[in-house]
Design an enzyme around this catalytic site. Sequence first.
Site, short mmCIF file in Angstrom:
data_model
loop_
_atom_site.label_atom_id
_atom_site.label_comp_id
_atom_site.label_asym_id
_atom_site.label_seq_id
_atom_site.Cartn_x
_atom_site.Cartn_y
_atom_site.Cartn_z
N TRP A 225 0.84 -1.20 0.00
CA TRP A 225 0.00 0.00 0.00
C TRP A 225 0.87 1.25 0.00
O TRP A 225 0.53 2.26 -0.63
CB TRP A 225 -0.91 0.00 1.23
CG TRP A 225 -1.76 1.23 1.34
CD1 TRP A 225 -2.99 1.46 0.76
CD2 TRP A 225 -1.46 2.42 2.09
NE1 TRP A 225 -3.45 2.70 1.10
CE2 TRP A 225 -2.55 3.31 1.91
CE3 TRP A 225 -0.40 2.82 2.89
CZ2 TRP A 225 -2.58 4.58 2.51
CZ3 TRP A 225 -0.42 4.07 3.48
CH2 TRP A 225 -1.51 4.93 3.29
N HIS A 226 2.01 1.19 0.68
CA HIS A 226 2.89 2.35 0.73
C HIS A 226 3.65 2.54 -0.58
O HIS A 226 4.11 3.65 -0.87
CB HIS A 226 3.89 2.20 1.89
CG HIS A 226 3.28 2.43 3.23
ND1 HIS A 226 2.65 1.43 3.94
CD2 HIS A 226 3.19 3.54 4.01
CE1 HIS A 226 2.21 1.92 5.09
NE2 HIS A 226 2.52 3.19 5.15
N GLY A 227 3.80 1.49 -1.36
CA GLY A 227 4.49 1.61 -2.64
C GLY A 227 4.95 0.26 -3.14
O GLY A 227 5.09 -0.69 -2.37
#
Length: 481
Positions: free
Chosen positions: A322-324
């Site tokens: 989700w963060h990358g």
Amino acid sequence: MLFNSITFAVFLLTAFILYHIVPARFRWVFLLAASYAFYMNLHAAYGLLLLFSTALTYFLALGLEKAPDHAKKNLCLLGGVLPLVGILLIFKLGAPVIDRLNAMIDAGRLALHPLTLRILLPAGVSFYFFQSMGYLIDVYKGKIRAERHFGYYALFVSFFPQLLAGPIGRADALLPQLKKERLFDYEKVTYGLKLMAWGYFKKLVIADVFAVTVNKVYDNAHSYVGLVFIIVTVMFALEIYCDFSGYSDIAIGCAKLFGIELAANFKSPYLSFSIKEFWSRWHISLSTWFRDYVYIPLGGNRVPRWRNCLNLLITFLVSGFWHGSSLTYILWGAIHGILQILETFVYPKTRKGVSVVRRKHWWQLPVTFALLCFTWIFFRANTIQDAFWIISRLFWDIGRPFNYLKTAVICLDMPYLSMLGMLLSAAVLFMYDLVSLKRDVIGIVSRQRGIVRWSVYVLLLVVISLFSYKGIATEFIYFQF
């Protein structure tokens, strides 16, 4: 429109005044228009994406309640979740793929013209997509009824204080507030302003100041060795905490100006005795979202231990992604999952099968913080190679303590007065978080005699103004997610 900008200050003051002038029955209309204006100020096309996710989940939630059988309910749920997840995947994976292809073209490994497509992640899209999906899933599970009023639901998704980086709202808590007639509340408004001031202090005086040194070292990792990496990693731990919790404080305080209560998003996370406790205090709205909509549907802890461990690992891998899509984020999530799995073996379980820290010893605080800082290396490093370089050289030359310390001081290249200022601001943060574990710090200050509390207010505003004047303010870190 950034919270730490003059444009936002003018926008907020105008919105606050007009909101309390507009007749009560039209205030939701005004807030909705203001929220879209706020978001489209970043890019006009963003409003279309926001409207799409709102309309999609609104109509599918209504369809869920009218669906005659379970199969059609599942179809409505998937019809809302899959498109939003698909769009997120395009944004998360699209830009890195294009950049990689361009790099290969430049290197001559592909006989193609450079690709001009650049996929930019719209600010806040992950947050309001998650909020919309959470609403749809709650309707599917029967926890709430589908909202009939499109305007109120659109405001629930787009409410500007929480739009760009949360806290991620839950419909059962936020929607009733948006429908309720709210009168001007002096106590709530002044409390909101004080909370916003504290948020700006954390962002401008701590996060942005620490970021200068952190960026210098991490963006040139191969030029440094030794103690400097430990120092800047601790600085980054404070930077990201103050940056994100500062945003949350500003958002929650801003919402109070309009009579809306948003959920707390941080509760002194670095004063945790375990990784599990840390995640109950850090980015609470997102961690509980993953718990309720990923971890529990996978079986949670109501399954055999091996399956529970797998569920933890999957949940944190999803959180990392989700963060990358970078391997650094994936590995960061995986390490947190592994640490939580290890804790299930270290700490005994209650009768409900929940692993907890029953006896808290003082040494668990620094150990937990050290583990968290270790994971932050992967989160902040530009590449996985940089992360392993940093880890391999954390204790370079530690056998010669004087040189170990001297090299770090030279590498930091900071005036002693600046170092003292950083230590002082970190001490203020620590004292605030320590007291806030059991008491409301803002409430304590507000109850002091006039001369005392106004001295605190003026000092805080002066310090914030001085650091704002330096012009080093940066975008909030979590806007990129």
